[in-house]
Motif scaffolding. Structure first.
Motif, PDB file in Angstrom:
ATOM      1  N   UNK B 125      -3.174  -0.261  -2.173  1.00 19.29           N
ATOM      2  CA  UNK B 125      -4.611  -0.017  -2.072  1.00 19.29           C
ATOM      3  C   UNK B 125      -5.116  -0.307  -0.663  1.00 19.29           C
ATOM      4  N   UNK B 126      -6.181   0.422  -0.312  1.00 20.66           N
ATOM      5  CA  UNK B 126      -6.939   0.033   0.879  1.00 20.66           C
ATOM      6  C   UNK B 126      -7.765  -1.201   0.528  1.00 20.66           C
ATOM      7  N   UNK B 127      -7.882  -2.122   1.472  1.00 22.15           N
ATOM      8  CA  UNK B 127      -8.733  -3.302   1.299  1.00 22.15           C
ATOM      9  C   UNK B 127      -9.764  -3.281   2.416  1.00 22.15           C
ATOM     10  N   UNK B 128     -11.024  -3.274   2.069  1.00 26.45           N
ATOM     11  CA  UNK B 128     -12.083  -3.223   3.089  1.00 26.45           C
ATOM     12  C   UNK B 128     -12.887  -4.514   3.011  1.00 26.45           C
ATOM     13  N   UNK B 129     -12.846  -5.284   4.100  1.00 29.19           N
ATOM     14  CA  UNK B 129     -13.619  -6.525   4.149  1.00 29.19           C
ATOM     15  C   UNK B 129     -15.044  -6.207   4.598  1.00 29.19           C
ATOM     16  N   UNK B 200      -7.306  -4.220 -11.006  1.00 27.69           N
ATOM     17  CA  UNK B 200      -6.090  -4.910 -11.466  1.00 27.69           C
ATOM     18  C   UNK B 200      -6.189  -6.422 -11.262  1.00 27.69           C
ATOM     19  N   UNK B 201      -5.376  -7.113 -12.055  1.00 33.91           N
ATOM     20  CA  UNK B 201      -5.088  -8.514 -11.768  1.00 33.91           C
ATOM     21  C   UNK B 201      -3.761  -8.499 -11.017  1.00 33.91           C
ATOM     22  N   UNK B 220      -7.907 -11.099  -8.624  1.00 34.00           N
ATOM     23  CA  UNK B 220      -8.469  -9.794  -8.932  1.00 34.00           C
ATOM     24  C   UNK B 220      -8.326  -8.879  -7.711  1.00 34.00           C
ATOM     25  N   UNK B 221      -8.147  -7.577  -7.949  1.00 37.59           N
ATOM     26  CA  UNK B 221      -8.225  -6.597  -6.858  1.00 37.59           C
ATOM     27  C   UNK B 221      -9.073  -5.417  -7.334  1.00 37.59           C
ATOM     28  N   UNK B 222     -10.193  -5.222  -6.663  1.00 39.65           N
ATOM     29  CA  UNK B 222     -11.099  -4.110  -6.986  1.00 39.65           C
ATOM     30  C   UNK B 222     -11.254  -3.288  -5.703  1.00 39.65           C
ATOM     31  N   UNK B 223     -10.456  -2.238  -5.530  1.00 36.06           N
ATOM     32  CA  UNK B 223     -10.308  -1.650  -4.199  1.00 36.06           C
ATOM     33  C   UNK B 223     -11.531  -0.905  -3.664  1.00 36.06           C
ATOM     34  N   UNK B 224     -12.497  -0.560  -4.518  1.00 35.45           N
ATOM     35  CA  UNK B 224     -13.654   0.178  -3.989  1.00 35.45           C
ATOM     36  C   UNK B 224     -14.805  -0.751  -3.632  1.00 35.45           C
ATOM     37  N   UNK B 225     -14.583  -2.045  -3.763  1.00 36.15           N
ATOM     38  CA  UNK B 225     -15.620  -3.023  -3.415  1.00 36.15           C
ATOM     39  C   UNK B 225     -15.152  -3.857  -2.233  1.00 36.15           C
ATOM     40  N   UNK B 226     -16.115  -4.467  -1.525  1.00 39.10           N
ATOM     41  CA  UNK B 226     -15.756  -5.341  -0.411  1.00 39.10           C
ATOM     42  C   UNK B 226     -14.845  -6.461  -0.905  1.00 39.10           C
ATOM     43  N   UNK B 227     -14.000  -6.923   0.013  1.00 39.43           N
ATOM     44  CA  UNK B 227     -12.931  -7.859  -0.330  1.00 39.43           C
ATOM     45  C   UNK B 227     -13.359  -9.094  -1.097  1.00 39.43           C
ATOM     46  N   UNK B 228     -14.572  -9.597  -0.807  1.00 37.50           N
ATOM     47  CA  UNK B 228     -14.949 -10.865  -1.443  1.00 37.50           C
ATOM     48  C   UNK B 228     -15.127 -10.747  -2.951  1.00 37.50           C
ATOM     49  N   UNK B 259     -23.176  -5.669  -6.771  1.00 39.19           N
ATOM     50  CA  UNK B 259     -22.177  -4.596  -6.863  1.00 39.19           C
ATOM     51  C   UNK B 259     -21.202  -4.599  -5.691  1.00 39.19           C
ATOM     52  N   UNK B 260     -21.742  -4.730  -4.474  1.00 43.52           N
ATOM     53  CA  UNK B 260     -20.879  -4.830  -3.283  1.00 43.52           C
ATOM     54  C   UNK B 260     -19.888  -3.684  -3.166  1.00 43.52           C
ATOM     55  N   UNK B 261     -20.322  -2.495  -3.545  1.00 45.65           N
ATOM     56  CA  UNK B 261     -19.451  -1.333  -3.358  1.00 45.65           C
ATOM     57  C   UNK B 261     -19.371  -0.984  -1.878  1.00 45.65           C
ATOM     58  N   UNK B 262     -18.184  -0.619  -1.426  1.00 49.32           N
ATOM     59  CA  UNK B 262     -18.040  -0.198  -0.035  1.00 49.32           C
ATOM     60  C   UNK B 262     -18.909   1.044   0.170  1.00 49.32           C
ATOM     61  N   UNK B 263     -19.818   0.954   1.125  1.00 53.44           N
ATOM     62  CA  UNK B 263     -20.776   2.042   1.326  1.00 53.44           C
ATOM     63  C   UNK B 263     -21.161   2.128   2.803  1.00 53.44           C
ATOM     64  N   UNK B 264     -20.640   3.163   3.492  1.00 56.32           N
ATOM     65  CA  UNK B 264     -20.908   3.260   4.938  1.00 56.32           C
ATOM     66  C   UNK B 264     -22.385   3.487   5.262  1.00 56.32           C
ATOM     67  N   UNK B 265     -23.164   3.899   4.260  1.00 51.97           N
ATOM     68  CA  UNK B 265     -24.572   4.216   4.527  1.00 51.97           C
ATOM     69  C   UNK B 265     -25.476   2.990   4.405  1.00 51.97           C
TER      70      UNK B 265
END
Lengths: 238, 315
Positions: B125-129, B200-201, B220-228, B259-265
């Motif tokens: 997965x990509x991980x975006x902090x 995933x766990x 936990x790993x939720x790849x579409x949300x920021x790392x925290x 929610x902390x979804x990765x969102x460039x906007x």
């Protein structure tokens, strides 16, 4: 009248203090930059070398600002008088701030000037950091003796008091850029706060009290004394 | 003298041999350095088999050395290098996870009881902090949905709350005068997010069990949300009806949402989220910036979870 060996040593020390100490200070002061750059170029700064370089340079700038601000309180509280070295320390602070900005613009933002502009107008910690850097520029430019003489001690001193605001802004920049409340930026902010508050106390509370004491104790011995500002400037001017 | 391509591969030291030689050297060094080195962060890492997954990305993976030495795990200190330095003292065995709240089968489950029933998969997965850097990590784990189904959420369960270990004697960031965050670190997901197949766990990465500094033994790993959001070293999972508190939004509600979804906007007040620096991409000091993708590039799979929501308000 042969000079005692003791006084030869002393005169050598004196000559070093006058001539050699400042160049040495510049060289030693630039070591952290050289060392960090060396670590960066040899891939030993970890996963995000540009970030570590950026942070390290910024941190050293703040450290030199703190050291510079500590010199007067140190002397006044009975410590050694390091006023001869204060301008060198101030210039080192500027040198590190300038490198910090270069790394931010070039390595961090990869010369994307529209992104940098967005950062400046939208992100207060960048705005505050830029303010600190902009203040340091005229101070660095006017740091040499010729400029001091041309401006006159009092005007020069007045201009260079802006360093108080620069240091406060730099400390605030550090506190604002981190997430949560890690200890390090708070410790630096506390040091800057103490050094600035000491000046407020000295000027507005202690100085009138000292003046009062002098008047009551020896009214006949009063002489026209320069302000502490001109004293400092003239001593620094040599 | 022979040219390199003339050397038969049989003359080249097999990987298993040179690896064991390295282990011997590392082991000796560790012994010389004393007992602290023996308990170093990745000392417990053991090989872990896992099936490939179609949900993996084929982008180049971040160097393992970078992924295990550049971590945000404030329980072990706020510097990126602190977790690797300090996490060695964490005891991850035995490990229990309390599962409670709105479930039919609450209880305190041992690590094996949580992990064994599920088949392990590798998920790259990509991980975006949120700090605008990113990595690509080959996790090993299983869908959180597997576990949740086993404990049977009740119909009124709407959210899942997670909690990290509090053990000041092993976690230096939880000791002392100035502590970065209130403990325990807590996180949460909406139930549909928690049940999503991408969530995933993780119990491993890079073919091995998780090093302590990366959230061992289970995270936990939720790849579409920021790392925290991807909470580490989990000791409690609660099914709840109301949106649970989350550490970063407690710490600074104006900067961090639920929610902390990765969102460039939607910018963070301190970081533009429009672009990111992919760790290890570029050469040395000259790292590249790449545009950040909506939902960290997982929009196709997850955008439907947020249909009709204003993601600027619900950031």
């Amino acid at each position: 009248m042969a000079a005692a060996p003791n006084s030869t040593v002393r005169s050598m020390f004196e000559r070093f203090r006058q001539r050699g100490a400042r160049p040495t200070l510049y060289i030693v002061g630039m070591m952290p930059a050289a060392w960090t750059l060396y670590l960066a170029l040899s891939d030993r700064l970890g996963a995000d070398p540009a970030k570590v370089l950026e942070r390290t340079l910024g941190l050293w700038s703040l450290r030199f600002l703190v050291i510079g601000l500590a010199i007067t309180p140190l002397r006044r509280l009975g410590g050694p008088n390091l006023i001869l070295y204060r301008r060198a320390i101030g210039l080192l602070a500027f040198f590190y701030a300038a490198l910090h900005v270069v790394v931010y613009v070039w390595l961090d933002q990869t010369l994307d000037f529209s992104a940098i502009w967005q950062d400046i107008i939208k992100r207060p910690y960048i705005t505050v950091g830029l303010l600190a850097f902009l203040i340091l520029i005229p101070l660095a430019v006017t740091s040499h003796n010729a400029m001091l003489r041309r401006m006159g001690g009092q005007a020069w001193q007045k201009l260079h008091r802006w360093v108080y605001l620069a240091a406060a802004a730099a400390a605030l920049h550090f506190v604002m850029l981190v997430k949560a409340w890690p200890a390090e930026p708070l410790i630096y902010a506390a040091m800057v706060a103490i050094l600035l508050l000491w000046r407020v106390w000295d000027r507005f509370i202690d100085a009138p009290r000292r003046e009062q004491q002098r008047r009551t104790r020896a009214p006949s011995q009063q002489r026209g004394q320069g302000t502490s500002a001109t004293k400092v400037a003239s001593r620094d001017g040599r | 003298m022979r040219y390199p391509h003339d050397i038969p591969s049989s003359e080249i030291t097999p990987k298993s041999l040179y690896l064991s030689r390295r282990e011997l050297i590392a082991g000796t060094a560790a012994m010389l350095a004393g007992t602290t080195a023996l308990t170093g962060g990745s000392a417990h890492a053991a090989p872990l088999a896992a099936a490939k997954s179609p949900l993996s990305t084929d982008e180049p993976q971040t160097r393992r050395a970078d992924a295990v030495s550049y971590n945000n795990f404030y329980e072990f200190g706020t510097d990126k290098a602190d977790p690797e330095k300090n996490a060695g003292s964490l005891k991850t065995s035995p490990w229990n996870v309390k599962i409670d709240g709105l479930v039919e089968k609450p209880g305190t489950y041992a690590y094996d009881d949580i992990v064994k029933p599920s088949g392990l998969e590798e998920r790259i997965y990509r991980l975006r902090c949120v700090e605008a850097w990113s990595m690509v990590i080959p996790w090993i784990g299983f869908p959180l949905a597997d576990l949740l189904k086993r404990v049977e959420p009740k119909s009124n369960a709407k959210f899942v709350a997670f909690e990290t270990l509090v053990r000041p004697e092993e976690m230096p960031g939880q000791r002392g005068l100035l502590q970065a965050l209130p403990w325990p670190y807590v996180e949460g997901l909406r139930l549909d997010e928690a049940m999503h197949p991408l969530t995933i766990l993780a119990v491993g990465m890079y073919g091995e069990t998780l090093p302590n500094q990366c959230g061992a033994p289970i995270r936990l790993v939720v790849p579409w949300k920021y790392g925290y959001k991807s909470i580490k070293s989990i000791v409690r999972i609660s099914l709840v009806e109301k949106q649970p508190p989350t550490s970063w939004s407690l710490q600074n509600p104006s900067e961090y949402g639920f929610f902390s979804n990765v969102n460039p906007a939607v910018d963070h007040p301190r970081w533009s989220q429009a672009s990111e620096r992919r760790i290890g991409e570029g050469t040395g000091l000259f790292q590249k910036r790449r545009p950040t993708l909506m939902f960290n590039g997982y929009a196709e799979q997850v955008a439907s979870l947020y249909t009709g929501m204003d993601l600027r308000v619900n950031h």
